[in-house]
Design a protein around this motif. Sequence first.
Motif, PDB file in Angstrom:
ATOM      1  N   ARG A  79      18.620 -25.669 -58.343  1.00 35.69           N
ATOM      2  CA  ARG A  79      19.925 -25.147 -58.766  1.00 35.69           C
ATOM      3  C   ARG A  79      20.211 -25.579 -60.200  1.00 35.69           C
ATOM      4  O   ARG A  79      19.632 -26.511 -60.703  1.00 35.69           O
ATOM      5  N   GLY A 130      25.508 -23.039 -58.949  1.00 30.61           N
ATOM      6  CA  GLY A 130      24.910 -21.711 -58.868  1.00 30.61           C
ATOM      7  C   GLY A 130      23.873 -21.579 -57.772  1.00 30.61           C
ATOM      8  O   GLY A 130      23.660 -22.478 -56.961  1.00 30.61           O
ATOM      9  N   ASP A 131      23.210 -20.444 -57.752  1.00 32.65           N
ATOM     10  CA  ASP A 131      22.192 -20.147 -56.744  1.00 32.65           C
ATOM     11  C   ASP A 131      20.876 -20.842 -57.076  1.00 32.65           C
ATOM     12  O   ASP A 131      20.582 -21.108 -58.244  1.00 32.65           O
ATOM     13  N   LEU A 141      33.341 -18.234 -57.685  1.00 33.98           N
ATOM     14  CA  LEU A 141      31.998 -17.696 -57.518  1.00 33.98           C
ATOM     15  C   LEU A 141      30.984 -18.603 -58.210  1.00 33.98           C
ATOM     16  O   LEU A 141      31.278 -19.186 -59.248  1.00 33.98           O
ATOM     17  N   GLU A 142      29.807 -18.690 -57.646  1.00 30.36           N
ATOM     18  CA  GLU A 142      28.684 -19.453 -58.196  1.00 30.36           C
ATOM     19  C   GLU A 142      28.837 -20.956 -58.017  1.00 30.36           C
ATOM     20  O   GLU A 142      27.866 -21.697 -58.162  1.00 30.36           O
ATOM     21  N   ARG A 177      34.381  -9.742 -65.345  1.00 31.78           N
ATOM     22  CA  ARG A 177      34.415 -11.181 -65.080  1.00 31.78           C
ATOM     23  C   ARG A 177      35.806 -11.761 -65.321  1.00 31.78           C
ATOM     24  O   ARG A 177      36.018 -12.956 -65.168  1.00 31.78           O
ATOM     25  N   ARG A 226      27.457 -22.342 -67.089  1.00 31.72           N
ATOM     26  CA  ARG A 226      28.326 -21.508 -67.929  1.00 31.72           C
ATOM     27  C   ARG A 226      28.908 -22.283 -69.105  1.00 31.72           C
ATOM     28  O   ARG A 226      29.661 -21.737 -69.905  1.00 31.72           O
ATOM     29  N   LYS A 278      20.867 -20.691 -62.494  1.00 30.40           N
ATOM     30  CA  LYS A 278      21.267 -19.331 -62.129  1.00 30.40           C
ATOM     31  C   LYS A 278      22.760 -19.320 -61.809  1.00 30.40           C
ATOM     32  O   LYS A 278      23.168 -19.256 -60.663  1.00 30.40           O
ATOM     33  N   GLY A 279      23.575 -19.397 -62.829  1.00 30.41           N
ATOM     34  CA  GLY A 279      25.020 -19.354 -62.642  1.00 30.41           C
ATOM     35  C   GLY A 279      25.605 -20.721 -62.372  1.00 30.41           C
ATOM     36  O   GLY A 279      24.914 -21.741 -62.353  1.00 30.41           O
ATOM     37  N   GLY A 280      26.892 -20.720 -62.173  1.00 32.20           N
ATOM     38  CA  GLY A 280      27.602 -21.948 -61.867  1.00 32.20           C
ATOM     39  C   GLY A 280      28.412 -22.489 -63.031  1.00 32.20           C
ATOM     40  O   GLY A 280      28.182 -22.154 -64.193  1.00 32.20           O
ATOM     41  N   SER A 331      27.988 -23.988 -54.482  1.00 32.39           N
ATOM     42  CA  SER A 331      27.462 -22.650 -54.751  1.00 32.39           C
ATOM     43  C   SER A 331      28.453 -21.520 -54.516  1.00 32.39           C
ATOM     44  O   SER A 331      28.092 -20.360 -54.684  1.00 32.39           O
ATOM     45  N   THR A 387      35.478 -15.798 -61.266  1.00 28.53           N
ATOM     46  CA  THR A 387      34.354 -16.387 -61.983  1.00 28.53           C
ATOM     47  C   THR A 387      34.725 -17.805 -62.434  1.00 28.53           C
ATOM     48  O   THR A 387      35.911 -18.145 -62.541  1.00 28.53           O
TER      49      THR A 387
END
Length: 145
Positions: free
Chosen positions: A129, A121-122, A116-117, A10, A138, A132-134, A94, A24
């Motif tokens: 949303r 996120g996804d 990314l993300e 990452r 984070r 799942k990430g983002g 996203s 990331t």
Amino acid sequence: MSASAPSPDRDQPRPAQGYAGDVTPELAHRWWQSGEAVLVDIRTDAERDWVGFIPGAAALEWKHWPGMQVDADFGDKLRAIVPPGKKAVLLCRSGIRSIAAAKRATEVGIEAYNILEGFEGDPDEQGHRGGKGGWRMRGLPWRQT
């Protein structure tokens, strides 16, 4: 490895075709905080107003709401924001629109990376949303009005 130490996979840009690479949210944040890069939030003004924004990030729409037409002057506007010799890290919802924006930035001579993300996120199994990430998930800085 401690929770605060970046993981090796990452902590490096991932190769991409047509632009400098994918990074990331954490790596983009470190580059931005160190002054290596300019963080450019390419989401629409409406997205930033409704969902949240990153204090200190440059706001430059890639596409205008509601028609979602690409800003024909995006490259020129981005060159005015990103000083020569600096990287641009581009953020959308996203991590999809920012790929096209990174390719355009590259065409105008800017070393550009897709985050990314994205910010949110996804989507999860229910289509929501934010879980799942983002950038937001984070734990990186953001605010809501």
